[in-house]
Design a protein around this motif. Structure first.
Motif, PDB file in Angstrom:
ATOM      1  N   LEU A 143       7.679  43.954   5.992  1.00 20.19           N
ATOM      2  CA  LEU A 143       8.733  44.359   6.921  1.00 20.19           C
ATOM      3  C   LEU A 143      10.061  43.695   6.584  1.00 20.19           C
ATOM      4  CD1 LEU A 143       6.547  43.744  10.105  1.00 20.19           C
ATOM      5  CD2 LEU A 143       6.863  45.915   8.918  1.00 20.19           C
ATOM      6  N   TYR A 144      11.149  44.405   6.894  1.00 23.99           N
ATOM      7  CA  TYR A 144      12.453  43.746   6.797  1.00 23.99           C
ATOM      8  C   TYR A 144      13.323  44.176   7.971  1.00 23.99           C
ATOM      9  CZ  TYR A 144      15.142  47.859   5.185  1.00 23.99           C
ATOM     10  OH  TYR A 144      15.783  49.071   5.118  1.00 23.99           O
ATOM     11  N   TYR A 145      14.348  43.385   8.241  1.00 23.09           N
ATOM     12  CA  TYR A 145      15.265  43.732   9.326  1.00 23.09           C
ATOM     13  C   TYR A 145      16.673  43.270   8.994  1.00 23.09           C
ATOM     14  CZ  TYR A 145      14.399  38.831  10.418  1.00 23.09           C
ATOM     15  OH  TYR A 145      14.279  37.462  10.328  1.00 23.09           O
TER      16      TYR A 145
ATOM     17  N   PHE B 199      25.827  35.841  14.940  1.00 23.97           N
ATOM     18  CA  PHE B 199      25.852  35.997  13.493  1.00 23.97           C
ATOM     19  C   PHE B 199      24.781  37.017  13.110  1.00 23.97           C
ATOM     20  CE2 PHE B 199      22.046  33.510  12.349  1.00 23.97           C
ATOM     21  CZ  PHE B 199      21.829  32.820  13.524  1.00 23.97           C
ATOM     22  N   HIS B 200      24.647  37.251  11.803  1.00 25.19           N
ATOM     23  CA  HIS B 200      23.762  38.331  11.362  1.00 25.19           C
ATOM     24  C   HIS B 200      22.800  37.855  10.283  1.00 25.19           C
ATOM     25  CE1 HIS B 200      27.219  40.177  13.270  1.00 25.19           C
ATOM     26  NE2 HIS B 200      26.453  41.236  13.510  1.00 25.19           N
ATOM     27  N   GLN B 201      21.624  38.373  10.332  1.00 26.07           N
ATOM     28  CA  GLN B 201      20.614  38.010   9.339  1.00 26.07           C
ATOM     29  C   GLN B 201      19.997  39.243   8.702  1.00 26.07           C
ATOM     30  OE1 GLN B 201      17.635  35.619  11.347  1.00 26.07           O
ATOM     31  NE2 GLN B 201      18.743  33.716  10.910  1.00 26.07           N
ATOM     32  N   PHE B 202      19.733  39.134   7.409  1.00 21.69           N
ATOM     33  CA  PHE B 202      18.798  40.038   6.738  1.00 21.69           C
ATOM     34  C   PHE B 202      17.522  39.234   6.574  1.00 21.69           C
ATOM     35  CE2 PHE B 202      16.959  40.983   2.435  1.00 21.69           C
ATOM     36  CZ  PHE B 202      16.346  42.183   2.778  1.00 21.69           C
ATOM     37  N   GLY B 203      16.436  39.746   7.095  1.00 21.75           N
ATOM     38  CA  GLY B 203      15.192  38.982   7.042  1.00 21.75           C
ATOM     39  C   GLY B 203      14.037  39.822   6.559  1.00 21.75           C
ATOM     40  N   VAL B 204      13.031  39.140   6.033  1.00 16.21           N
ATOM     41  CA  VAL B 204      11.843  39.795   5.505  1.00 16.21           C
ATOM     42  C   VAL B 204      10.630  39.073   6.056  1.00 16.21           C
ATOM     43  CG1 VAL B 204      10.506  39.974   3.358  1.00 16.21           C
ATOM     44  CG2 VAL B 204      12.906  40.675   3.391  1.00 16.21           C
ATOM     45  N   GLU B 205       9.619  39.816   6.471  1.00 14.12           N
ATOM     46  CA  GLU B 205       8.368  39.207   6.921  1.00 14.12           C
ATOM     47  C   GLU B 205       7.216  39.993   6.300  1.00 14.12           C
ATOM     48  OE1 GLU B 205       9.171  36.673   8.793  1.00 14.12           O
ATOM     49  OE2 GLU B 205      10.999  37.273   9.844  1.00 14.12           O
ATOM     50  N   PHE B 206       6.367  39.329   5.544  1.00 12.57           N
ATOM     51  CA  PHE B 206       5.152  39.952   5.001  1.00 12.57           C
ATOM     52  C   PHE B 206       3.974  39.366   5.779  1.00 12.57           C
ATOM     53  CE2 PHE B 206       6.581  41.149   0.397  1.00 12.57           C
ATOM     54  CZ  PHE B 206       7.624  41.887   0.917  1.00 12.57           C
ATOM     55  N   LEU B 207       3.274  40.238   6.514  1.00  8.73           N
ATOM     56  CA  LEU B 207       2.221  39.751   7.404  1.00  8.73           C
ATOM     57  C   LEU B 207       0.850  40.241   6.961  1.00  8.73           C
ATOM     58  CD1 LEU B 207       4.271  40.498  10.595  1.00  8.73           C
ATOM     59  CD2 LEU B 207       3.501  38.230   9.908  1.00  8.73           C
TER      60      LEU B 207
ATOM     61  N   ILE C  22      11.969  47.257  10.219  1.00  8.12           N
ATOM     62  CA  ILE C  22      11.531  47.175  11.612  1.00  8.12           C
ATOM     63  C   ILE C  22      12.745  46.782  12.452  1.00  8.12           C
ATOM     64  CG2 ILE C  22      10.734  44.770  11.308  1.00  8.12           C
ATOM     65  CD1 ILE C  22       8.552  45.460  13.462  1.00  8.12           C
ATOM     66  N   ARG C  23      12.910  47.424  13.606  1.00  4.69           N
ATOM     67  CA  ARG C  23      13.993  47.044  14.527  1.00  4.69           C
ATOM     68  C   ARG C  23      13.364  46.641  15.845  1.00  4.69           C
ATOM     69  NH1 ARG C  23      18.971  51.312  13.329  1.00  4.69           N
ATOM     70  NH2 ARG C  23      18.494  51.545  11.124  1.00  4.69           N
ATOM     71  N   THR C  24      13.692  45.467  16.292  1.00  2.00           N
ATOM     72  CA  THR C  24      13.151  44.997  17.570  1.00  2.00           C
ATOM     73  C   THR C  24      14.319  44.801  18.533  1.00  2.00           C
ATOM     74  OG1 THR C  24      13.289  42.664  16.960  1.00  2.00           O
ATOM     75  CG2 THR C  24      11.255  43.808  16.359  1.00  2.00           C
ATOM     76  N   PRO C  25      14.029  44.673  19.830  1.00  2.00           N
ATOM     77  CA  PRO C  25      15.120  44.584  20.813  1.00  2.00           C
ATOM     78  C   PRO C  25      16.029  43.371  20.600  1.00  2.00           C
ATOM     79  CG  PRO C  25      13.006  44.942  21.902  1.00  2.00           C
ATOM     80  CD  PRO C  25      12.704  44.688  20.475  1.00  2.00           C
ATOM     81  N   THR C  26      17.249  43.508  21.079  1.00  2.00           N
ATOM     82  CA  THR C  26      18.214  42.408  21.002  1.00  2.00           C
ATOM     83  C   THR C  26      17.813  41.274  21.935  1.00  2.00           C
ATOM     84  OG1 THR C  26      19.922  44.006  20.517  1.00  2.00           O
ATOM     85  CG2 THR C  26      20.680  41.855  21.260  1.00  2.00           C
ATOM     86  N   PHE C  27      17.136  41.612  23.012  1.00  2.00           N
ATOM     87  CA  PHE C  27      16.655  40.543  23.902  1.00  2.00           C
ATOM     88  C   PHE C  27      15.165  40.686  24.132  1.00  2.00           C
ATOM     89  CE2 PHE C  27      18.464  43.936  26.551  1.00  2.00           C
ATOM     90  CZ  PHE C  27      17.444  44.223  27.446  1.00  2.00           C
TER      91      PHE C  27
END
Ligand code: ATP
Ligand code: MG
Length: 417
Positions: A103-105, A123-131, A38-43
């Motif tokens: 989901l991951y981003y 900085f940068h993150q690899f993230g995961v969200e299971f909803l 999933i990609r969400t806006p920077t702001f």
């Protein structure tokens, strides 16, 4: 000269392959667990982070890049990934589709912090969200996903700490007990913790001040306050992790900085990268989606700091494969040969062979030097003799061997080489 803003970094050629490697392994691991990007806006509207992170956190209190845009809306650059994902999940109606949403981003994040090793402003993150799933199996799966990433990257010596901070009900009981304890030590707390003690005493447990740490060492333990359901949930997570061979330690001091966590929280911590040792932090947040929608939807996730991950890999000598070579460098001598060289590399690239040639009008010696620098496997020389015969002199750089190959046969030769 204008420098990059404090706390930001350029990612230069010669380094970027490391990031591409980590990102590709992260995507591969996400795929193994059937998570989708999933990609969400920077702001976002600032409100997203006020609701999604919590007003008593360091992030919201002092670290956000917030400004009014030209339409006078309050906008914030994302300081983390979860709140935006929660907003997108609700806005796009993902809660009405097949659950869980896995989901991951991979995203950049912005926090106004004091820059130091492992702590940047961008900085940068690899993230995961299971909803959508509330069972302990999901917690175990999400933790195992993070562990699989570290294993695949060849990272060892990362300690996994887990804890349960209970649900809303047991948290309330614990907060009261903790506040009472902290009150009896109020004079020794740092000024910030004096405030935290009133609004959200759990945050005091996260403080890095030495005096506060001493007080925290004897504070009541959350695990003595959690209800039976939360206890069973936590026991279930531990059983599954053991079954999966994931080693962990229960650490009641892990509370995580964000307000929305419930039940399981966890961190992967390294001793090899100095004070900023937490590479990955995560936890369950059954109350978060409710901040954006009418109903609660349970969720759990984590975020890995990519800069810290890379620091850890470099400090512990983990090999990062680099295959940034170019198959062939074409070295023409003279105008006419240059034209032939251009035709040749165009043809080679069409056939999937990476190729480069002289852009600088260098002499042949300098061209060989350059070819060596860019790691060319072969160099093809086109001089007047070669032009006449319609061939190139092909040199294999690793052993210096040379042979003549017809211009029309170069691609076939290289595809086999
Ligand atoms: P810390 O206690 O180090 O400030 P945090 O609890 O604020 O970390 P999270 O919000 O959980 O961190 O973010 C997840 C991960 O992102 C961290 O474990 C870390 O690896 C990375 N991270 C957080 N802030 C920064 C930063 N300013 N620079 C680089 N990486 C960061
Ligand atoms: Mg922080």
């Amino acid at each position: 000269m204008i420098n990059a803003p404090k706390g930001t970094k350029d990612l230069l050629p010669g380094q970027s392959y490391k990031w591409q490697y980590i990102e590709s392994i992260a995507r591969e691991v996400a795929n193994l667990f059937n998570a989708k990007e999933i990609r969400t806006p920077t702001f976002e509207h600032t409100e997203v982070f006020l609701r999604g992170i919590g007003e008593t956190t360091d992030i919201v209190n002092k670290e956000m890049y917030t400004f009014n845009d030209k339409g006078d809306r309050s906008i914030t650059l994302k300081p983390e990934g979860t709140a935006g994902v929660a907003r997108a999940f609700v806005e796009n109606g993902l809660h009405t589709s097949a659950l869980p949403a896995k989901l991951y981003y991979i995203t950049q994040c912005f926090r106004y912090e004091r820059p130091q090793a492992g702590r940047l402003r961008e900085f940068h993150q690899f993230g995961v969200e299971f909803l959508g799933a509330s069972g302990y199996g999901t917690d175990a799966e999400v933790i195992t996903l993070a562990k699989t990433l570290f294993d695949k990257l060849g990272i060892k010596n990362l300690a996994l700490y887990i804890n349960s901070i209970g649900c809303k009900n047991c948290r309330k009981k614990y907060s009261d007990a903790l506040r009472a304890y902290l009150k009896s030590h109020e004079q020794d707390l740092c000024p910030l913790c004096k405030e935290r003690m009133e609004k959200n005493p759990l945050r005091v447990l996260d403080c890095k001040n030495d005096d506060c740490k001493k007080i925290n060492a004897n504070a009541p333990c959350i695990l003595d306050y959690i209800c039976d359901e939360c206890k069973d949930h936590f026991a279930g997570v531990q059983t599954l992790l053991k079954d999966a061979g994931v080693q962990f330690k229960v650490n009641a001091n892990i509370v995580r900085g964000l307000d929305y966590y419930t039940k399981t929280v966890f961190e992967f911590v390294s001793e090899n990268i100095g004070a900023q040792g937490t590479v990955c932090g995560g936890g369950r947040y059954d109350g978060l989606i409710g901040e954006f929608a009418g109903n609660d939807v349970p969720g759990i996730g984590f975020a890995v700091g990519i800069e810290r991950l890379l620091m850890l890999m470099e400090n512990t000598g983990v090999q990062i494969p680099c295959n940034e070579t170019v198959k062939i460098y074409v070295a023409p001598m003279g105008e006419q040969a240059s034209q032939k060289a251009f035709t040749l590399i165009t043809d080679l690239r069409k056939k999937g062979i990476s190729a480069d040639f002289d852009h600088m009008g260098r002499g042949i010696k300098a061209q060989f030097k350059y070819a060596d620098k860019i790691g060319a496997e072969y160099v093809a020389v086109i001089g007047s003799n070669e032009l006449e015969k319609g061939e190139v002199k092909l040199k294999k750089m690793s052993d210096g061997s040379e042979l003549f190959v017809k211009l029309s046969d170069v691609s076939e030769f290289l595809l086999k080489a």
